[in-house]
Design a protein around this motif. Sequence first.
Motif, PDB file in Angstrom:
ATOM      1  N   MET A  36       0.839  -1.198   0.000  1.00 35.26           N
ATOM      2  CA  MET A  36       0.000   0.000   0.000  1.00 35.26           C
ATOM      3  C   MET A  36       0.882   1.260   0.000  1.00 35.26           C
ATOM      4  N   LEU A  37       0.418   2.256  -0.746  1.00 33.72           N
ATOM      5  CA  LEU A  37       1.205   3.480  -0.870  1.00 33.72           C
ATOM      6  C   LEU A  37       0.627   4.578   0.006  1.00 33.72           C
ATOM      7  N   ARG A  38       1.470   5.079   0.947  1.00 34.42           N
ATOM      8  CA  ARG A  38       1.059   6.262   1.730  1.00 34.42           C
ATOM      9  C   ARG A  38       1.821   7.455   1.214  1.00 34.42           C
ATOM     10  N   ASN A  39       1.342   8.633   1.537  1.00 38.05           N
ATOM     11  CA  ASN A  39       2.082   9.809   1.072  1.00 38.05           C
ATOM     12  C   ASN A  39       1.958  10.967   2.042  1.00 38.05           C
ATOM     13  N   ARG A  40       2.946  11.879   1.908  1.00 41.28           N
ATOM     14  CA  ARG A  40       2.964  13.086   2.745  1.00 41.28           C
ATOM     15  C   ARG A  40       2.829  14.317   1.856  1.00 41.28           C
ATOM     16  N   LEU A  41       2.088  14.173   0.792  1.00 41.49           N
ATOM     17  CA  LEU A  41       2.018  15.263  -0.181  1.00 41.49           C
ATOM     18  C   LEU A  41       1.367  16.508   0.410  1.00 41.49           C
ATOM     19  N   LYS A  42       0.352  16.295   1.250  1.00 42.28           N
ATOM     20  CA  LYS A  42      -0.355  17.442   1.828  1.00 42.28           C
ATOM     21  C   LYS A  42       0.602  18.284   2.681  1.00 42.28           C
ATOM     22  N   GLU A  43       1.445  17.579   3.470  1.00 42.13           N
ATOM     23  CA  GLU A  43       2.411  18.298   4.322  1.00 42.13           C
ATOM     24  C   GLU A  43       3.408  19.071   3.451  1.00 42.13           C
ATOM     25  N   ARG A  44       3.883  18.408   2.389  1.00 41.41           N
ATOM     26  CA  ARG A  44       4.882  19.052   1.524  1.00 41.41           C
ATOM     27  C   ARG A  44       4.264  20.254   0.818  1.00 41.41           C
ATOM     28  N   ARG A  45       2.987  20.124   0.441  1.00 43.40           N
ATOM     29  CA  ARG A  45       2.304  21.218  -0.237  1.00 43.40           C
ATOM     30  C   ARG A  45       2.128  22.397   0.719  1.00 43.40           C
ATOM     31  N   ALA A  46       1.792  22.071   1.979  1.00 39.59           N
ATOM     32  CA  ALA A  46       1.634  23.128   2.995  1.00 39.59           C
ATOM     33  C   ALA A  46       2.968  23.839   3.220  1.00 39.59           C
ATOM     34  N   ALA A  47       4.055  23.060   3.213  1.00 36.76           N
ATOM     35  CA  ALA A  47       5.395  23.653   3.402  1.00 36.76           C
ATOM     36  C   ALA A  47       5.732  24.601   2.256  1.00 36.76           C
ATOM     37  N   LEU A  48       5.228  24.257   1.061  1.00 36.19           N
ATOM     38  CA  LEU A  48       5.463  25.115  -0.105  1.00 36.19           C
ATOM     39  C   LEU A  48       4.594  26.367  -0.074  1.00 36.19           C
ATOM     40  N   GLY A  49       3.478  26.265   0.638  1.00 38.66           N
ATOM     41  CA  GLY A  49       2.550  27.394   0.731  1.00 38.66           C
ATOM     42  C   GLY A  49       1.692  27.585  -0.504  1.00 38.66           C
ATOM     43  N   VAL A  50       1.331  26.463  -1.150  1.00 38.63           N
ATOM     44  CA  VAL A  50       0.466  26.552  -2.332  1.00 38.63           C
ATOM     45  C   VAL A  50      -0.794  25.726  -2.094  1.00 38.63           C
ATOM     46  N   ASN A  51      -1.873  26.080  -2.825  1.00 45.02           N
ATOM     47  CA  ASN A  51      -3.075  25.251  -2.722  1.00 45.02           C
ATOM     48  C   ASN A  51      -3.025  24.139  -3.769  1.00 45.02           C
ATOM     49  N   GLN A  52      -4.079  23.310  -3.784  1.00 45.92           N
ATOM     50  CA  GLN A  52      -4.061  22.133  -4.676  1.00 45.92           C
ATOM     51  C   GLN A  52      -4.024  22.548  -6.147  1.00 45.92           C
ATOM     52  N   THR A 101      -6.601  15.663  -9.324  1.00 43.80           N
ATOM     53  CA  THR A 101      -5.569  14.630  -9.232  1.00 43.80           C
ATOM     54  C   THR A 101      -4.747  14.818  -7.962  1.00 43.80           C
ATOM     55  N   ILE A 102      -4.391  16.063  -7.651  1.00 44.98           N
ATOM     56  CA  ILE A 102      -3.659  16.335  -6.405  1.00 44.98           C
ATOM     57  C   ILE A 102      -4.511  15.886  -5.218  1.00 44.98           C
ATOM     58  N   SER A 103      -5.790  16.200  -5.278  1.00 41.51           N
ATOM     59  CA  SER A 103      -6.702  15.814  -4.196  1.00 41.51           C
ATOM     60  C   SER A 103      -6.779  14.285  -4.070  1.00 41.51           C
ATOM     61  N   LEU A 104      -6.888  13.597  -5.203  1.00 46.34           N
ATOM     62  CA  LEU A 104      -6.958  12.123  -5.182  1.00 46.34           C
ATOM     63  C   LEU A 104      -5.693  11.520  -4.590  1.00 46.34           C
ATOM     64  N   ILE A 105      -4.550  12.092  -4.950  1.00 46.60           N
ATOM     65  CA  ILE A 105      -3.275  11.564  -4.438  1.00 46.60           C
ATOM     66  C   ILE A 105      -3.191  11.793  -2.934  1.00 46.60           C
ATOM     67  N   GLU A 106      -3.537  12.997  -2.478  1.00 47.62           N
ATOM     68  CA  GLU A 106      -3.445  13.307  -1.047  1.00 47.62           C
ATOM     69  C   GLU A 106      -4.363  12.417  -0.218  1.00 47.62           C
ATOM     70  N   ARG A 107      -5.509  12.081  -0.772  1.00 43.95           N
ATOM     71  CA  ARG A 107      -6.457  11.210  -0.052  1.00 43.95           C
ATOM     72  C   ARG A 107      -6.025   9.749  -0.091  1.00 43.95           C
ATOM     73  N   GLY A 108      -5.058   9.427  -0.939  1.00 47.82           N
ATOM     74  CA  GLY A 108      -4.631   8.037  -1.084  1.00 47.82           C
ATOM     75  C   GLY A 108      -5.512   7.248  -2.032  1.00 47.82           C
ATOM     76  N   ASP A 109      -6.363   7.939  -2.789  1.00 52.31           N
ATOM     77  CA  ASP A 109      -7.265   7.247  -3.712  1.00 52.31           C
ATOM     78  C   ASP A 109      -6.635   7.005  -5.071  1.00 52.31           C
ATOM     79  N   TYR A 110      -5.463   7.575  -5.306  1.00 51.68           N
ATOM     80  CA  TYR A 110      -4.802   7.386  -6.604  1.00 51.68           C
ATOM     81  C   TYR A 110      -3.300   7.325  -6.395  1.00 51.68           C
ATOM     82  N   SER A 111      -2.667   6.333  -7.029  1.00 48.45           N
ATOM     83  CA  SER A 111      -1.202   6.231  -6.986  1.00 48.45           C
ATOM     84  C   SER A 111      -0.656   6.827  -8.269  1.00 48.45           C
TER      85      SER A 111
END
Lengths: 72, 266
Positions: free
Chosen positions: A1-17, A30-40
């Motif tokens: 199973m693939l987990r991700n920390r994309l939301k944290e990294r995006r917050a660190a960048l200071g940008v929205n989806q 697509t960004i939303s799907l990846i952050e939710r773990g619904d898409y690899s």
Amino acid sequence: MLRNRLKERRAALGVNQQELGRMAGVSRQTISLIERGDYSPSVTLALTLAKICGVTVEDIFILEEENDEKQQ
Amino acid sequence: MKNNNDPIRQENKRALPKFVLISVGGMILGAVLGVALVFLNVENFADTLDSAGRLFAVHGAPWLLMALPLVELALCLPIYFSAKKQFARWDGEDENASNEMETKLSVCLWITSMATILDFFLAAAQFSGFIEMEGNPMRGSPINFFGGLGGFLVTLYVSAVLQQKLVDATKRMNPEKHGSVYDTKFHKKWMESCDEAERAVIGQCAFKAYQAMSMSCLILWAVLGLGGMFFSWGFMPAMTVCIIWGVGQTVYSYWCLKLGKPGGKM
């Protein structure tokens, strides 16, 4: 199973989806799907996101083995 | 030499009993229904159904055609304006709000698609009542007929305009999307502007639609093909269903082959 920390990294960048999607050449959904773990993402997209965030792919995406999940 | 431990043979063996059960059950059910239809004197029922169909074609369909554009607008406009207001307030970040807006736009698009299909059906029903013999009390008035025809054209116009508004709203939410509803290559351009995740979703949706289409064709063939023994609709309806079924299967197989080859890419 693939987990991700994309939301944290995006917050660190200071940008929205939507902004991150534009930078990576994909849609906000697509960004939303990846952050939710619904898409690899594909390898290309994963590498692109890592480059934008200034980190390695492994810093964003973590592959968990099933045994690791059961032990947890 | 046959290998009894072959996983492919074992998988087939496991699935076969259920398949045989469904096939035999279907045959028994069909036989029981067929015998029941004979004993119930279904020819009288066929005549009644035929009369009801003509009544609907001559008197019902025109009025429904005239009402359809109003119903379509009454259903879609509140949802569309609600999504539009929500978008005006959207900060570009709130995921729940964006999901809600997309759901509303998708529901509206579905309503317009169904309205268009219903429009075509009602028009065909009305046209089928046009060839009634003169002097027949079932014949409808020319006002009804042309009113229905007008309703058919108005619904097509309303659906096209609504779909344009809905697609434009989607494009404002997702600026990377391209394509005008009025462009003959709209689907191609829209697909080209979709990214990998969106194409994966479209692919899964298309496969579900293909499965539903195949099952529907089988059921329709059973009703139309076997019903030809009792109703006077000939073999044309069953043939139409088989053509649609064949087209779906052929297109699916063609693209499976094409995409499976080296360099195959949509």
